[in-house]
Scaffold this motif. Structure first.
Motif, short mmCIF file in Angstrom:
data_model
loop_
_atom_site.label_atom_id
_atom_site.label_comp_id
_atom_site.label_asym_id
_atom_site.label_seq_id
_atom_site.Cartn_x
_atom_site.Cartn_y
_atom_site.Cartn_z
N GLU A 53 -47.29 2.12 -4.64
CA GLU A 53 -45.90 2.32 -4.64
C GLU A 53 -44.72 2.05 -5.17
N THR A 54 -44.71 3.52 -6.04
CA THR A 54 -42.95 4.22 -6.66
C THR A 54 -43.73 6.13 -6.38
N VAL A 55 -43.09 6.35 -6.36
CA VAL A 55 -42.69 8.06 -6.03
C VAL A 55 -42.42 8.39 -6.95
N LEU A 56 -43.25 9.91 -7.99
CA LEU A 56 -42.30 10.67 -8.85
C LEU A 56 -41.74 11.94 -8.21
N LEU A 57 -40.03 11.75 -8.69
CA LEU A 57 -38.79 12.78 -8.21
C LEU A 57 -38.84 13.65 -9.21
N GLU A 58 -38.47 14.89 -9.46
CA GLU A 58 -38.19 16.07 -10.31
C GLU A 58 -36.61 16.13 -9.21
N VAL A 59 -35.83 15.78 -10.63
CA VAL A 59 -33.89 15.82 -10.38
C VAL A 59 -33.68 16.60 -10.64
N ALA A 60 -33.84 17.72 -11.66
CA ALA A 60 -33.93 19.18 -12.84
C ALA A 60 -35.13 18.96 -13.27
N PRO A 61 -34.84 20.85 -13.04
CA PRO A 61 -36.51 21.12 -14.04
C PRO A 61 -36.41 20.67 -15.12
N GLY A 62 -37.54 19.92 -15.04
CA GLY A 62 -38.69 19.27 -16.39
C GLY A 62 -37.87 17.71 -16.73
N VAL A 63 -36.89 17.44 -15.53
CA VAL A 63 -36.75 15.88 -15.75
C VAL A 63 -37.11 15.42 -14.54
N GLN A 64 -37.85 13.56 -14.72
CA GLN A 64 -38.77 13.60 -14.09
C GLN A 64 -38.33 12.11 -13.67
N THR A 65 -38.01 11.02 -12.55
CA THR A 65 -37.67 10.18 -12.22
C THR A 65 -38.92 9.62 -11.65
N ARG A 66 -38.71 7.88 -11.76
CA ARG A 66 -40.19 7.37 -10.42
C ARG A 66 -38.81 6.03 -10.67
N TYR A 67 -39.37 6.47 -8.52
CA TYR A 67 -38.97 5.32 -7.78
C TYR A 67 -39.59 4.76 -7.06
N ALA A 68 -39.54 3.80 -6.45
CA ALA A 68 -40.13 2.93 -5.26
C ALA A 68 -39.81 3.55 -4.02
N ARG A 69 -41.00 3.14 -3.17
CA ARG A 69 -40.80 3.88 -2.23
C ARG A 69 -39.73 3.45 -1.61
N PRO A 70 -39.20 2.19 -1.07
CA PRO A 70 -38.10 2.08 -0.31
C PRO A 70 -36.72 2.64 -1.30
N ALA A 71 -36.62 2.99 -2.34
CA ALA A 71 -35.70 3.22 -2.21
C ALA A 71 -35.23 5.19 -1.90
N ILE A 72 -36.22 5.44 -1.16
CA ILE A 72 -35.93 7.03 -0.24
C ILE A 72 -35.50 6.70 0.74
N ALA A 73 -34.28 7.30 1.05
CA ALA A 73 -33.38 7.14 2.07
C ALA A 73 -34.50 8.02 3.36
N ARG A 74 -33.84 9.12 2.72
CA ARG A 74 -34.30 10.02 4.38
C ARG A 74 -34.78 11.53 3.48
N VAL A 75 -36.39 12.57 4.23
CA VAL A 75 -36.57 13.15 4.25
C VAL A 75 -35.92 14.80 4.08
N VAL A 76 -34.63 15.59 3.53
CA VAL A 76 -34.37 16.37 3.76
C VAL A 76 -35.53 17.82 3.60
N LYS A 77 -36.35 17.78 3.55
CA LYS A 77 -37.36 19.17 3.77
C LYS A 77 -38.70 18.54 3.01
N ARG A 78 -39.64 18.73 4.45
CA ARG A 78 -40.87 18.59 4.47
C ARG A 78 -41.68 19.73 4.57
N VAL A 79 -42.65 19.72 3.24
CA VAL A 79 -43.48 20.49 3.29
C VAL A 79 -44.83 20.85 4.09
N GLU A 80 -44.75 22.12 4.57
CA GLU A 80 -46.17 22.08 6.01
C GLU A 80 -47.31 21.67 5.18
N VAL A 81 -48.59 22.09 4.89
CA VAL A 81 -49.21 21.46 4.57
C VAL A 81 -50.12 22.74 5.31
#
Length: 96
Positions: A53-81
């Protein structure tokens, strides 16, 4: 006349909103590590962890914050597998 009005409201307002909600749910469920995203608050970050139900985001080097999935508005760049590379058995061995 009332049925016609309801039909117009359904196709002009309700149906497009349902489609946008479905697309947002698909995007949020497809989040993966390395994706660059924007939250609904306008915060840019890189996904470093995904839970149920959550996503861990790195907003600055070494700074991670936890967000609920519905709080993600859009994907800017998707990593290709990368696809699994096939091993060529006829290739020459690597010389060291």
């Amino acid at each position: 006349m009332i049925a016609l009005l309801f039909g117009v409201m359904y196709f002009m307002m309700i149906r497009p909103q349902q489609k946008r909600r479905r697309e947002a749910e698909q995007m949020q469920s497809a989040l993966g590590v390395g994706d660059e995203v924007v939250t609904i608050g306008g915060l840019y970050g890189t996904v470093t962890g995904v839970e149920e139900e959550t996503v861990l985001l790195e907003v600055a080097p070494g700074v991670q914050t936890r967000y609920a999935r519905p709080a993600i508005a859009r994907v800017v760049k998707r990593v290709e597998v990368p696809e699994a590379e096939t091993i060529n058995e006829e290739a020459e061995p690597v010389k060291e």
